[in-house]
Design a protein around this motif. Structure first.
Motif, short mmCIF file in Angstrom:
data_model
loop_
_atom_site.label_atom_id
_atom_site.label_comp_id
_atom_site.label_asym_id
_atom_site.label_seq_id
_atom_site.Cartn_x
_atom_site.Cartn_y
_atom_site.Cartn_z
N ALA A 17 49.41 41.55 38.05
CA ALA A 17 48.71 42.51 37.19
C ALA A 17 47.37 42.94 37.76
CB ALA A 17 48.50 41.92 35.79
N ASN A 18 46.81 42.12 38.66
CA ASN A 18 45.49 42.42 39.20
C ASN A 18 45.55 43.41 40.37
OD1 ASN A 18 43.63 41.18 37.60
ND2 ASN A 18 43.66 39.26 38.70
N ARG A 19 46.75 43.85 40.73
CA ARG A 19 46.86 44.76 41.87
C ARG A 19 46.87 46.22 41.42
NH1 ARG A 19 51.79 41.26 44.58
NH2 ARG A 19 50.58 39.33 44.86
N GLY A 20 46.93 46.50 40.13
CA GLY A 20 46.96 47.86 39.62
C GLY A 20 45.58 48.37 39.29
N PHE A 21 45.54 49.52 38.59
CA PHE A 21 44.28 50.17 38.24
C PHE A 21 43.39 49.27 37.41
CE2 PHE A 21 41.95 52.64 35.01
CZ PHE A 21 41.08 53.32 35.85
N LEU A 22 43.98 48.44 36.56
CA LEU A 22 43.19 47.58 35.68
C LEU A 22 42.81 46.26 36.33
CD1 LEU A 22 45.16 48.05 32.33
CD2 LEU A 22 43.10 49.24 33.08
N GLY A 23 43.33 45.98 37.52
CA GLY A 23 43.13 44.68 38.14
C GLY A 23 41.72 44.46 38.68
N ARG A 24 41.39 43.20 38.83
CA ARG A 24 40.07 42.82 39.34
C ARG A 24 39.84 43.36 40.75
NH1 ARG A 24 36.56 38.69 37.99
NH2 ARG A 24 38.06 37.84 36.50
N SER A 25 40.87 43.37 41.58
CA SER A 25 40.70 43.80 42.96
C SER A 25 40.30 45.27 43.07
CB SER A 25 41.99 43.56 43.75
OG SER A 25 43.07 44.30 43.20
N ARG A 26 40.58 46.06 42.03
CA ARG A 26 40.26 47.49 42.07
C ARG A 26 38.83 47.79 41.62
NH1 ARG A 26 44.60 51.12 42.07
NH2 ARG A 26 42.96 52.68 42.05
N ILE A 27 38.13 46.78 41.12
CA ILE A 27 36.79 47.04 40.59
C ILE A 27 35.72 46.20 41.28
CG2 ILE A 27 37.57 47.83 38.32
CD1 ILE A 27 36.97 45.05 37.23
N VAL A 28 36.01 45.76 42.51
CA VAL A 28 34.98 45.05 43.27
C VAL A 28 33.93 46.07 43.72
CG1 VAL A 28 34.48 43.68 45.32
CG2 VAL A 28 36.61 43.30 44.05
N ALA A 29 32.69 45.81 43.41
CA ALA A 29 31.62 46.77 43.67
C ALA A 29 31.42 47.00 45.16
CB ALA A 29 30.32 46.29 43.04
N ALA A 30 31.16 48.24 45.51
CA ALA A 30 30.85 48.59 46.90
C ALA A 30 29.42 48.17 47.21
CB ALA A 30 31.02 50.09 47.10
N PRO A 31 29.09 48.00 48.49
CA PRO A 31 27.71 47.65 48.86
C PRO A 31 26.72 48.67 48.32
CG PRO A 31 29.19 47.41 50.73
CD PRO A 31 29.99 48.05 49.66
N ASN A 98 42.51 38.24 34.67
CA ASN A 98 42.80 39.65 34.93
C ASN A 98 41.57 40.51 35.10
OD1 ASN A 98 45.57 39.16 34.74
ND2 ASN A 98 45.56 39.44 32.54
N GLY A 99 40.40 40.03 34.71
CA GLY A 99 39.17 40.77 34.95
C GLY A 99 38.71 41.61 33.78
N PRO A 100 37.46 42.10 33.85
CA PRO A 100 36.86 42.79 32.71
C PRO A 100 37.46 44.16 32.41
CG PRO A 100 35.40 42.86 34.60
CD PRO A 100 36.50 41.93 34.96
N ARG A 101 37.94 44.88 33.44
CA ARG A 101 38.52 46.20 33.15
C ARG A 101 39.78 46.04 32.31
NH1 ARG A 101 39.45 50.73 37.70
NH2 ARG A 101 37.26 51.15 37.17
N TRP A 102 40.63 45.10 32.68
CA TRP A 102 41.84 44.83 31.91
C TRP A 102 41.47 44.44 30.48
CZ3 TRP A 102 43.36 40.43 29.31
CH2 TRP A 102 44.68 40.38 28.86
N ALA A 103 40.48 43.55 30.34
CA ALA A 103 40.09 43.08 29.01
C ALA A 103 39.54 44.21 28.15
CB ALA A 103 39.06 41.96 29.14
N MET A 104 38.68 45.06 28.75
CA MET A 104 38.12 46.17 28.00
C MET A 104 39.18 47.18 27.60
SD MET A 104 34.50 46.86 29.96
CE MET A 104 33.14 45.68 29.85
N PHE A 105 40.16 47.38 28.47
CA PHE A 105 41.25 48.30 28.15
C PHE A 105 42.10 47.77 26.99
CE2 PHE A 105 45.63 49.79 28.60
CZ PHE A 105 45.44 51.17 28.63
N VAL A 106 42.41 46.48 27.03
CA VAL A 106 43.17 45.86 25.93
C VAL A 106 42.38 45.96 24.63
CG1 VAL A 106 44.05 43.67 25.03
CG2 VAL A 106 44.50 44.31 27.40
#
Length: 470
Positions: A17-31, A98-106
């Protein structure tokens, strides 16, 4: 023979589940991404779900349109608070995984859907749909949304965790200040008929979905190993209760520290909610028959002041805890809170300003206790699964939500039946609250650093591609 120290290996395979749009890996902040964008993301969720404190605005209209009693019209709110505690407790691990984006979406989906289901229920005159929609479905959104930003904020602000969580949780306390006048205005515009209430619920569901989506899109998590510029973990290790180790949620509930904090939070919340739930009739009863009697409009103003104290305390006191330490801050909440209750009990109706100031102090400690507890958990258990641990601890809120109103209302009813009036209606319950705060104070004094046998072992062992230990 020395005791054998047991450790668990910190192995966290990345869920599919973390590999999609809601996943933690998609919201790692850029430098270079600013961490100060995370509090607004958290606020967009907490300001929305804080609407729960404004449910009473709908009660008169629902009672008239659907022929409900006061007890029946309270059911959606009561079920919502129960589901808040349960979903936070049982969903905390999923939030961490699953990370905060997933949680906020739910949270956004459940909370907004709760209003839409309620709109349908009112339109069809099926009240059970209102209870199910707002209370059950929306309540899940409350719980998941409440804990969704906590772990992320603490990881972005390891140098000021109390301030960071205070900003977000302040939003939950302030949500009603926005929702109350907004909801009242919509009911006045659309009408208090079933179609008018249904339209109001529909607008709430759509607007809150849009508002919470900003948080879903904006939230980010820091890269592994990220720290604020110029800050190192050793910089905060000067206090005995702050650990640089990590404890899993599973191990945390095996520690005496978790249960001490559970008692602390239960006692602090019970004391605060006891006044909050009965605020308007309490101040009216206290000064009835005196030269400074309180009118209904003034009592409503007193409730608004308490809401402001609740909201401000969440930021001010949690930020102060970064300077003086979490344990010392709870000494203030519980110790000074008990003294303020004693002032109210002894002064009675002798001074209205003294009553108001004392009540405002107690409510600021109530809000501050909510906002400081995530940082206290972080100090004791580390950041590894602090969101999940926080979720489990929030069962104390559910318990206090029953205890506080039950104590104050039951004592007041009994005293009124015995022919008493004025401050005498509440004196016994005030002393009960003092006793609870003393119990909480003692529980806080028992808090010690977590034993190393509960710590996670650093990931030093090579892992296979499937996350298994070699």
């Amino acid at each position: 023979m020395p005791k054998k120290i047991r450790h668990t290996v910190c192995v966290t395979p990345v869920p599919v589940a973390n590999r999609g749009f809601l996943g933690r890996s998609r919201i790692v902040a850029a430098p270079g991404w600013s961490r100060w964008l995370v509090p607004p993301a958290a606020l967009s969720v907490h300001l929305a779900i804080g609407q729960a404190y404004a449910w009473s605005v709908f009660k008169p209209a629902l009672e008239k349109a659907l022929d409900l009693t006061g007890t029946q019209s309270a059911l959606p709110f009561q079920l919502g608070i129960v589901m808040l505690g349960l979903s936070a407790a049982f969903g905390g691990t999923l939030v961490e995984r699953n990370g905060p984006r997933w949680a906020m979406f739910v949270s956004m989906t459940c909370f907004s859907s709760g209003f839409l289901i309620s709109a349908l229920g009112v339109l069809l005159s099926q009240y059970w749909l209102v209870v199910f929609g707002y209370g059950f479905v929306g309540g899940i959104g409350l719980g998941i949304g409440y804990i969704s930003p906590v772990s992320t904020l603490i990881k972005w602000f390891p140098d000021r965790p109390g301030m960071a969580t205070g900003i977000a949780i302040m939003g939950f306390g302030g949500g009603a200040l926005i929702a109350s006048p907004w909801s009242a205005q919509m009911l006045a515009s659309f009408g208090s008929t079933t179609s008018g209430i249904a339209t109001t619920f529909l607008v709430h569901g759509v607007v809150y979905a849009v508002f919470m989506t900003m948080g879903v899109l904006l939230v980010r998590v820091p890269p592994d190993g990220w720290t604020p510029k110029g800050w190192t973990p050793t910089a905060v290790k000067s206090r005995a209760l702050i650990t640089t180790a990590d404890v899993s949620a599973r191990n945390a509930i095996r520690t005496p520290q978790f249960y001490c904090l559970w008692v602390v939070l239960t006692c602090n919340v019970t004391a605060g909610i006891g006044i909050l739930e009965k605020a308007a009739p309490m101040i009216t009863d206290f000064f009835a028959g005196t030269t400074v009697a309180v009118a209904a409009s003034a009592a409503a103003g007193f409730v608004a002041l308490l809401s402001l104290a609740n909201m401000a305390g969440r930021f001010v006191w949690s930020s102060t805890s970064d300077l003086i330490g979490r344990k010392n801050m709870y000494r203030v909440y519980l110790g000074v809170g008990a003294l303020l209750y004693l002032v109210i009990a002894l002064a009675g109706n002798a001074s209205k300003p003294l009553f108001i100031i004392s009540a405002l102090g107690i409510l600021s400690f109530y809000g501050g206790g909510f906002a400081t507890i995530p940082a206290y958990l972080k100090d004791l258990f580390g950041t590894y699964e602090v969101g999940a641990i926080h979720g489990r601890l929030l069962t104390a809120w559910s318990t206090a939500g029953v205890l506080g109103p039950l104590i104050v209302n039951a004592v007041a009813d009994a005293q009124e039946a015995a022919g008493r009036s004025g401050p005498a209606l509440y004196t016994t319950s005030l002393y009960v609250m003092i006793g609870l705060l003393v119990v909480g104070f003692l529980a806080n004094e028992l808090v010690r650093p977590v034993h190393e046998r509960f710590h996670e072992r650093p990931r030093e062992t090579p892992l296979t591609e499937k996350g298994q230990v070699v």
